[in-house]
Structure formats: C-alpha cells, structure tokens
Design an enzyme around this catalytic site. Sequence first.
Site, PDB file in Angstrom:
ATOM      1  N   GLU A 119      25.534 -13.020 -58.155  1.00 60.44           N
ATOM      2  CA  GLU A 119      25.685 -11.736 -57.464  1.00 60.44           C
ATOM      3  C   GLU A 119      26.606 -11.923 -56.267  1.00 60.44           C
ATOM      4  OE1 GLU A 119      21.703 -10.792 -56.325  1.00 60.44           O
ATOM      5  OE2 GLU A 119      20.978 -10.720 -58.392  1.00 60.44           O
ATOM      6  N   LYS A 121      27.559 -11.938 -52.522  1.00 60.51           N
ATOM      7  CA  LYS A 121      26.759 -11.986 -51.304  1.00 60.51           C
ATOM      8  C   LYS A 121      27.364 -10.979 -50.338  1.00 60.51           C
ATOM      9  CE  LYS A 121      24.415 -15.027 -48.123  1.00 60.51           C
ATOM     10  NZ  LYS A 121      24.673 -14.343 -46.874  1.00 60.51           N
ATOM     11  N   ASP A 123      28.072  -8.892 -47.191  1.00 59.75           N
ATOM     12  CA  ASP A 123      27.982  -9.198 -45.765  1.00 59.75           C
ATOM     13  C   ASP A 123      27.557  -7.945 -45.016  1.00 59.75           C
ATOM     14  OD1 ASP A 123      28.058 -10.658 -43.500  1.00 59.75           O
ATOM     15  OD2 ASP A 123      30.232 -10.755 -43.344  1.00 59.75           O
ATOM     16  N   TYR A 233      19.403  -5.660 -54.938  1.00 56.85           N
ATOM     17  CA  TYR A 233      19.456  -6.861 -55.775  1.00 56.85           C
ATOM     18  C   TYR A 233      18.103  -7.528 -56.002  1.00 56.85           C
ATOM     19  CZ  TYR A 233      19.921  -8.519 -50.955  1.00 56.85           C
ATOM     20  OH  TYR A 233      19.759  -8.709 -49.614  1.00 56.85           O
ATOM     21  N   LYS A 321      29.103 -20.197 -50.507  1.00 56.70           N
ATOM     22  CA  LYS A 321      29.875 -19.437 -49.519  1.00 56.70           C
ATOM     23  C   LYS A 321      31.376 -19.675 -49.641  1.00 56.70           C
ATOM     24  CE  LYS A 321      28.122 -18.056 -45.926  1.00 56.70           C
ATOM     25  NZ  LYS A 321      27.062 -17.891 -44.957  1.00 56.70           N
ATOM     26  N   CYS A 415      65.605 -18.395 -19.728  1.00 53.68           N
ATOM     27  CA  CYS A 415      65.491 -18.948 -21.080  1.00 53.68           C
ATOM     28  C   CYS A 415      65.004 -20.397 -20.989  1.00 53.68           C
ATOM     29  CB  CYS A 415      66.851 -18.900 -21.769  1.00 53.68           C
ATOM     30  SG  CYS A 415      66.875 -19.826 -23.311  1.00 53.68           S
ATOM     31  N   CYS A 418      68.060 -22.837 -22.055  1.00 50.39           N
ATOM     32  CA  CYS A 418      69.311 -23.023 -21.302  1.00 50.39           C
ATOM     33  C   CYS A 418      69.233 -22.548 -19.855  1.00 50.39           C
ATOM     34  CB  CYS A 418      70.457 -22.318 -22.017  1.00 50.39           C
ATOM     35  SG  CYS A 418      70.296 -20.525 -22.005  1.00 50.39           S
ATOM     36  N   CYS A 433      67.525 -14.089 -24.576  1.00 50.89           N
ATOM     37  CA  CYS A 433      68.462 -14.919 -23.827  1.00 50.89           C
ATOM     38  C   CYS A 433      69.861 -14.435 -24.200  1.00 50.89           C
ATOM     39  CB  CYS A 433      68.291 -16.391 -24.221  1.00 50.89           C
ATOM     40  SG  CYS A 433      69.656 -17.403 -23.621  1.00 50.89           S
ATOM     41  N   CYS A 438      73.630 -20.762 -25.880  1.00 54.11           N
ATOM     42  CA  CYS A 438      72.283 -21.322 -25.722  1.00 54.11           C
ATOM     43  C   CYS A 438      71.987 -22.307 -26.852  1.00 54.11           C
ATOM     44  CB  CYS A 438      71.254 -20.195 -25.721  1.00 54.11           C
ATOM     45  SG  CYS A 438      69.563 -20.801 -25.756  1.00 54.11           S
TER      46      CYS A 438
HETATM   47  S1  IVH Z   1      18.651 -12.723 -52.257  1.00 56.76           S
HETATM   48  C1  IVH Z   1      16.243 -14.995 -52.782  1.00 56.76           C
HETATM   49  N1  IVH Z   1      20.906 -11.581 -52.990  1.00 56.76           N
HETATM   50  O1  IVH Z   1      21.856 -12.915 -47.732  1.00 56.76           O
HETATM   51  C2  IVH Z   1      16.541 -14.978 -51.366  1.00 56.76           C
HETATM   52  N2  IVH Z   1      20.534 -11.954 -50.676  1.00 56.76           N
HETATM   53  O2  IVH Z   1      21.134 -15.572 -46.551  1.00 56.76           O
HETATM   54  C3  IVH Z   1      16.642 -13.624 -50.774  1.00 56.76           C
HETATM   55  N3  IVH Z   1      22.361 -11.154 -49.242  1.00 56.76           N
HETATM   56  O3  IVH Z   1      18.944 -12.028 -46.038  1.00 56.76           O
HETATM   57  C4  IVH Z   1      17.996 -13.072 -50.670  1.00 56.76           C
HETATM   58  N4  IVH Z   1      23.626 -10.351 -50.833  1.00 56.76           N
HETATM   59  O4  IVH Z   1      20.791 -10.286 -46.308  1.00 56.76           O
HETATM   60  C5  IVH Z   1      20.159 -12.027 -51.950  1.00 56.76           C
HETATM   61  N5  IVH Z   1      22.821 -10.556 -53.774  1.00 56.76           N
HETATM   62  C6  IVH Z   1      22.089 -10.992 -52.746  1.00 56.76           C
HETATM   63  C7  IVH Z   1      22.525 -10.876 -51.409  1.00 56.76           C
HETATM   64  C8  IVH Z   1      21.713 -11.384 -50.400  1.00 56.76           C
HETATM   65  C9  IVH Z   1      23.502 -10.525 -49.528  1.00 56.76           C
HETATM   66  C10 IVH Z   1      21.920 -11.524 -47.872  1.00 56.76           C
HETATM   67  C11 IVH Z   1      20.566 -11.016 -47.487  1.00 56.76           C
HETATM   68  C12 IVH Z   1      19.758 -12.221 -47.135  1.00 56.76           C
HETATM   69  C13 IVH Z   1      20.809 -13.231 -46.852  1.00 56.76           C
HETATM   70  C14 IVH Z   1      20.305 -14.614 -47.130  1.00 56.76           C
END
Ligand code: IVH
Length: 678
Positions: A119, A121, A123, A233, A321, A415, A418, A433, A438
């Site tokens: 999935e 991640k 932010d 998720y 990451k 400058c 020069c 300049c 130069c």
């Molecule tokens: S699962 C199983 N799935 O990442 C552990 N977390 O560093 C629970 N996050 O606090 C998290 N996308 O804020 C999970 N697809 C994803 C995520 C996700 C972002 C964040 C979430 C969590 C942090 C963990």
Amino acid sequence: MADPAISQRLDELRETIRHHEYRYYVLDSPEISDAEYDAFFQELQELEAAHPELVTADSPTQRVGGEPLPGFVQVRHLEPMLSLANAKNEEELKAWYARLMKLCADAGTDYWDLPFVLEPKIDGLAVSLRYEEGRLAIGATRGNGDIGEDVTQNIRTIPSVPLALRPEAQPFPSVVEVRGEVYLPLEAFARLNEQRLAAGEPTFANPRNAAAGSLRQLDPRVTASRPLAAWFYGVGYVEGVEFPTQQSVLEWLRQGGFRVNPHIRAAAGADDIVEAFRWWQDHRADLDYDIDGVVVKLDNRQLQGVLGAVGRDPRWAVAFKFPPTTAQTKLLSININVGRTGVLNPWALLEPVEVGGVTVERATLHNEEDIKRKDLREGDIVVLQRAGDVIPQIVAPLTDLRTGLEKPFHMPDKCPSCGTAVVRVPREVAVRCPNPDCPAKRSESIKHFVSKSAMDIDGVGEKLVDRLLELGLIKDAAGLYLVKPGQLANLERLGEKSAANIVGAIEASKTRPPDRVLFALGIPHVGAENAELLIERFGSVAELSRASAEEIAETPGIGPVIAASVHEFFRDPRNQDLLSRLEEAGLKISEAAEAPAKGAEGGPLTGKTFVLTGTLPSLSRQEATEMIEARGGRVTDSVSAKTNYLVVGESPGSKLAKAEKLGVPILDEEGLRHLVAG
Ligand code: IVH
C-alpha cells in the site's frame, strides 16, 4: 405524528444524495451533474427546515454542524493504533523479509510464496473512525496510540468519509474501528497557502502540517473550508467478525463505502516487493498527494496475530521508505560566481548532507532578492529540498536555531574576480560586472563555447580552459584554434597522445553548423533554439552580424529584447574582432547554413514549430516530421512558449503536461492531417 409521505421522501432524498456523494467522492465517477446534485440537496435542506424533528445525525446535510468546542476531549481507542518499523533501503527490506520468513518457519508455516499486500504510505494524519450500529460515532486522531483526541465534528466535514456504513458492508459488525489517513491534496495545499500569503497569515510548511492544522480546528466550519480527503487501509477493533486476510479487509472497506487507494497491489517475495517499490518511486510525482514510502503487509491475518508486535511495531508489516527529499544542514558560506555575461550568481556552500539519495554540498541561490526574501544568513541551519532529479533548493532557514552569530548577506559592490564596480541592471534583479576583460567572464565564455551543446570540443574541460588562460596560451575562444600539440604536451598530466587528441577535437569542431557557432558565442538571450531561428532567417553568422535591430526583430519567434541584445553584441569591436579571428581559424561564419532540403519555403506551415510526443496511430515519428517539414514547418525536441502545436499520440511524455501548462494547442494525428491539408 409526521406525515409518512414526508418521512419517505426524506429517506429517498438521503439515499439518493448518499449514493451520488459516494459516486463522486469515493469512486471518483459521478453519474449526475453538479446542478442535479445541488437540486436534490436543496430539496432535502428545505424539507428538513420545515420538519426539524425529522433531521437525523447521519443526514447528508449534517456534515458541518455544532458549535466551536472549548477544547478536544480524549478518547481511548478500543484497540491500540500501531505504528510501523522502517526499512530505509533495499538491504533493510531484504533483512526484514528474511527475519519474517524465519519467524514464519518457526511458527510452522510453509512459507513459500506467502502473499503480501503493498500500500502507498500516505503522508498525512492517522485517524480511527468508530462506527456503532453502522453510524459514525467517534472520529479520533492517533494520539499516543492508546488515547487520541475526539475530532468527530471535523471528521464529519470530510465529504469522502461515510457518515453511515453502506449496507453492502457484509458481514455488518455492530462496532468497528476503521483506520485510515487524512490528507490535504497537493493542489488544495498550494491554494490554501496562496490564500494565507495574500491574507498575511503564516503559511503551512507542507501538506501534512496543513492537514493536521485543519483537522485540529475547534471550529468545524474552518475544517469544512479545507478540502481534506482520506484513504482507508485497515480496521482496529471489530465486534464479532473475523477477516481472514488484509485483502478481505480492503474489500470490506470498499463495500462499506470507504475510499481505498486504487494502486494497492499484491506481491510475493522480496524481489516482487522491491520491483513494486521502484514503480511507486517513479510514479509518486504524478500523484495528487504525498507518499513517503510503501507499506508492506503480510496478507494472512491469522499469521499476523501469531507474529505479534515488538512494542508498537508489528513484526508482519514494514514501512519501506523513500529516501528523504528534504534534509537539514548548515549553510557554511554564500559565495559568488561570475557568469559569462558578467552576472554575479550567489551560491551556497553547505555542510555535506544526503538528500534524495545523493550527497549535496552546494545549492544555487538565484539572486540577492531571493536570499533577502528567505532571510538566509551564513551560519544558518537550513532546510534543503531535492525533488526528483531537480537541483537542490534551500527552502528556508530554521530561525529558531539561530545563535546570533549568523551573518546576513550583502551583494558585493565590486566584481569578486576583477574588482570592477558592479552595475545594477534596471528592471532586472541581476547585478553585473561591466568589465569586458573580466577574467571570470572570459573563462566562463570559453567554457560555454567548448561545451557539449555548443561546439562540443571533447577533452577541453573547465580545468584545461583555466590552465590555458593562466598560462596566457589563450585569451578567448579563437585562441583555442592556434594551440599547438607541443604546448599542450608540456602541461601537467597531459601526454603527447592526449595532447594530439585534444588538438584533433578542436580541429573537428570547425565543421559545426552556423547555428551552433552562433549559440557558442554566448550572446545574452540567444540559446540553442533562438540561434536556430536566427540562422534560419539570416543564413549565416556574418549576415546576422550586419543586420539592424529592427531586421533582427522581424525574425519569427524573436522579440525586440533578444534582437537588441544580438545587435549590441555585434556592434562591439571586440566581438567583431573575435568573429574575424574565428573565421580565419576556419569556422563557419560567412558560410551559409545548408538550405533546408525540403524546398518547402512558403508552405502553409512556414514559421510554425511542432513538437511530437507519444506514439501516433499510423504515422511514424519520421513520417510525421517529414509531413510537417514538407509544408515548411519545423519539428523541435522540447516544448516552449514558442511551440505552436504539440502533436500527441499514445503514452505521451512530460511534454504534454508542459504544453498544457503553457497553453500550447494540442493536436492528435487526425488534427495534424487536417492542418497539413490546409
Ligand atoms: S498501517 C499496521 N498502512 O503510517 C500498522 N499505516 O508509521 C499500522 N500510514 O500511523 C499502520 N499509510 O499514519 C498503515 N497504508 C498504510 C499507511 C499507514 C500511512 C501511516 C499511519 C501510521 C504510520 C505508521
């Protein structure tokens, strides 16, 4: 007693509106127009206003309600919200995978081909939504994992969050905690910051902070004004339902009406995971939200339970990451580089730091105004950013970390090369300049002359240019053509063979076509593309050098500023002298460019510039180019404001986005054929 017909209409309207909100916000595939939706919504609002006793908490009209809170109340999650261990690179991912396989084997699993779910991640900000008997009861932030803050009023304002589970969520638990991430789409973030800047309010440093700030508003009306979105998720506590796999959780979420990221995919084995990770890395820039990595989860939930967690980090999942694209480092000094046109360019010397996978120790600072606006001082700790393959930028100083010893920057008034007093160009931020002799300008001009896109003289690099200048062997580019192998062979670390090669490369450059020679001269505002246009019009450098500014400005695509710059350059006796010495050396100065063999002068596309991208349905690139050139048009490689048309085929590249941004008209093959047919 309420009129049953009214209750029925209210139910119908709510059903209908919920359905269309789901189509619009969750599936991103609306079935009706905004106006039709608005009509339903208005009817519901009016009916509810007439019968306030029939308003329900999960009615679509009730997303923004309630008064500002005095403060947030704490809530305990029914099941803790876990966090994730990180893998910072492929080695760490593979080590995690190997440990996991061993644990699975110890647990008695036949571990070959164990399925994983990958999935993005997101932010953003983790949230937990508790649904009781299918209705959204509590929306909470993560807090410390056990106890978070009750932000229900604010969560309800997010249009993609269902106020009630869809009945398709089967089995239908009486209590369930749904877990996901709230974020602010990048476009909304940019707009929000623009508005705040205009209003004199402090801007948010990044979309994550903006999302957090928006969700933690005591007044839900403020949150409602920020277009937050969410991806879901996972689940926390679930009453009476066992999900066998993570995939089944995701499917249940989809059925329940939650937004589940469409890029989620299955994987088996470490190589598969790494491959998917790379896909994400290449595509993250195309997304409308920030992701900082990929979450790898073991699919089998029973096995998840057996493996358990170390502290808050489950053993069965890891956050793989991306290398960070921002970093902090010390700004050691601000230095000046004098360019070939004499512009003083400030640049930053940094304490070396890794950002986006490369070590950075320099950053450009654009100009004095930019430094002043950001209030950068020597000695500051600064935030560096490097996105994709873009040059690193200093975003801002961390003013909280100042010691008082930091030194503000002042552009020198002499400058640095020069010592000549610099001049400020009116209406430009640049400082120049003015000294034509130069040494820095000389050296930069020659480096430009030999560079790949100009005369492309292999073997003559920056160091050699400086060495030749130092020894007085050359004074300008024309001098290069008089250098003898014997003079080079005496230089440090240069044998006879490489000396001969270098002289050979200099010799070979004499055949470069006139537009390359013109570009190599380094006239301000004359890049490769303008040089091409000018030679197309005047035939030779010599002819151009005799033209008036007005004549030059008549060149298609060349404006008065460029024309003035070209004219001024050739009026300078030094440049005339350079030109005649280059001609003596054998460069194509008076010689006309080879006429475009197409004999298409005066064709219907004369003066029009085209760029091609993607695969056309029936024409090859070559055929399309010939078709355009046969009518007098030109095909160039990159999109600019001067491009007249972009011709787009299947799987276009980044040129399409650029053309859209610049408002360049876009054609498909059929459109091209029409145009060509006149
Ligand atoms: S699962 C199983 N799935 O990442 C552990 N977390 O560093 C629970 N996050 O606090 C998290 N996308 O804020 C999970 N697809 C994803 C995520 C996700 C972002 C964040 C979430 C969590 C942090 C963990």
